[in-house]
Design an enzyme around this catalytic site. Sequence first.
Site, PDB file in Angstrom:
ATOM      1  N   GLU A  11      -5.124  56.861 -31.788  1.00 27.11           N
ATOM      2  CA  GLU A  11      -5.403  56.651 -32.671  1.00 27.11           C
ATOM      3  C   GLU A  11      -5.287  58.369 -33.730  1.00 27.11           C
ATOM      4  O   GLU A  11      -5.513  58.179 -34.553  1.00 27.11           O
ATOM      5  CB  GLU A  11      -6.360  56.170 -33.252  1.00 27.11           C
ATOM      6  CG  GLU A  11      -6.263  54.411 -33.010  1.00 27.11           C
ATOM      7  CD  GLU A  11      -7.345  53.759 -33.383  1.00 27.11           C
ATOM      8  OE1 GLU A  11      -7.032  52.122 -34.099  1.00 27.11           O
ATOM      9  OE2 GLU A  11      -8.562  53.911 -33.364  1.00 27.11           O
ATOM     10  N   ASP A 196      -2.182  43.474 -34.041  1.00 26.84           N
ATOM     11  CA  ASP A 196      -2.045  41.967 -34.074  1.00 26.84           C
ATOM     12  C   ASP A 196      -1.898  40.890 -34.500  1.00 26.84           C
ATOM     13  O   ASP A 196      -2.987  41.930 -35.855  1.00 26.84           O
ATOM     14  CB  ASP A 196      -2.978  41.780 -32.169  1.00 26.84           C
ATOM     15  CG  ASP A 196      -4.156  41.965 -32.797  1.00 26.84           C
ATOM     16  OD1 ASP A 196      -4.686  42.767 -33.154  1.00 26.84           O
ATOM     17  OD2 ASP A 196      -4.898  40.916 -33.816  1.00 26.84           O
TER      18      ASP A 196
HETATM   19  N1  ADE Z   1      -8.492  45.730 -33.579  1.00 28.36           N
HETATM   20  C1  ADE Z   1      -7.489  45.460 -33.509  1.00 28.36           C
HETATM   21  N2  ADE Z   1      -6.968  44.187 -33.420  1.00 28.36           N
HETATM   22  C2  ADE Z   1      -8.018  44.261 -33.553  1.00 28.36           C
HETATM   23  C3  ADE Z   1      -8.693  42.455 -33.580  1.00 28.36           C
HETATM   24  N3  ADE Z   1      -7.808  41.275 -33.346  1.00 28.36           N
HETATM   25  N4  ADE Z   1     -10.289  42.437 -33.741  1.00 28.36           N
HETATM   26  C4  ADE Z   1     -11.112  43.766 -34.019  1.00 28.36           C
HETATM   27  N5  ADE Z   1     -10.534  45.102 -33.931  1.00 28.36           N
HETATM   28  C5  ADE Z   1      -8.912  45.329 -33.919  1.00 28.36           C
END
Ligand code: ADE
Length: 230
Positions: A11, A196
């Site tokens: 990041e 995601d």
């Molecule tokens: N960062 C990226 N995906 C995430 C998720 N599903 N839960 C918490 N932080 C995240």
Amino acid sequence: MIGIIGAMESEVNGLKASVENAEIRKIASVEFCSGTLNGKEVVIAEAGVGKVNAAVTAQIMILEYGAEAVINAGVAGGLNATLKVGDIVVADKVAEHDMDTTPFGDPPGFITGLERVYMECDEGITQILKKTAEELGVHTIVGTIVSGDQFICRKEQREKLIGEFNADAAEMEGAAIGHVCAMNGVRFGVIRAMSDCANDDSIVDFPTFELKAASRSVEIIKRAVSKMDH
Ligand code: ADE
């Protein structure tokens, strides 16, 4: 001076690589890289994952570097049904979803002391981040990002965050940075690219799409800082 905080290498590395006249300092185990990015004075740090790391890093940026604004950038899990991997959420407000004093009659996420659930992002920063993301042709929404010390992938977690906060995306740092900025009267913004969709697939999607999503957030930050007047 603009502070830029990411949790993970993916990041922030692309940002640090573009800093001119870079100066590195290590404070409280966190590496701070200050210098010029696209003509703006910045300090960039990889805070580590979670709310405490993010809070410590934000406070150091404010006290040691005099940051007048702090931006949190990186990846998140999408909660809004319109979001797909790679899409962008720019926060207009953030909340700590694992803050819970409901037994005393407080609403979920209520922060005693600040006396509120939501920390409002700076409108100017939010608009610049949104516009910059849209210029890249990426599906972008402005909404609520919630943070907690949990990776969100189970149905009951997901439903709780949507039900209690009407949240659009979940991550693990943004609201901690918002909390510190609110305590210090410093402007802040949060931009996240979806790695995601915070569901059963996340355990596979997150490692698969983290790099791609993170580099999208890096690209947007690089372009957006040049438009900021700090
Ligand atoms: N960062 C990226 N995906 C995430 C998720 N599903 N839960 C918490 N932080 C995240």
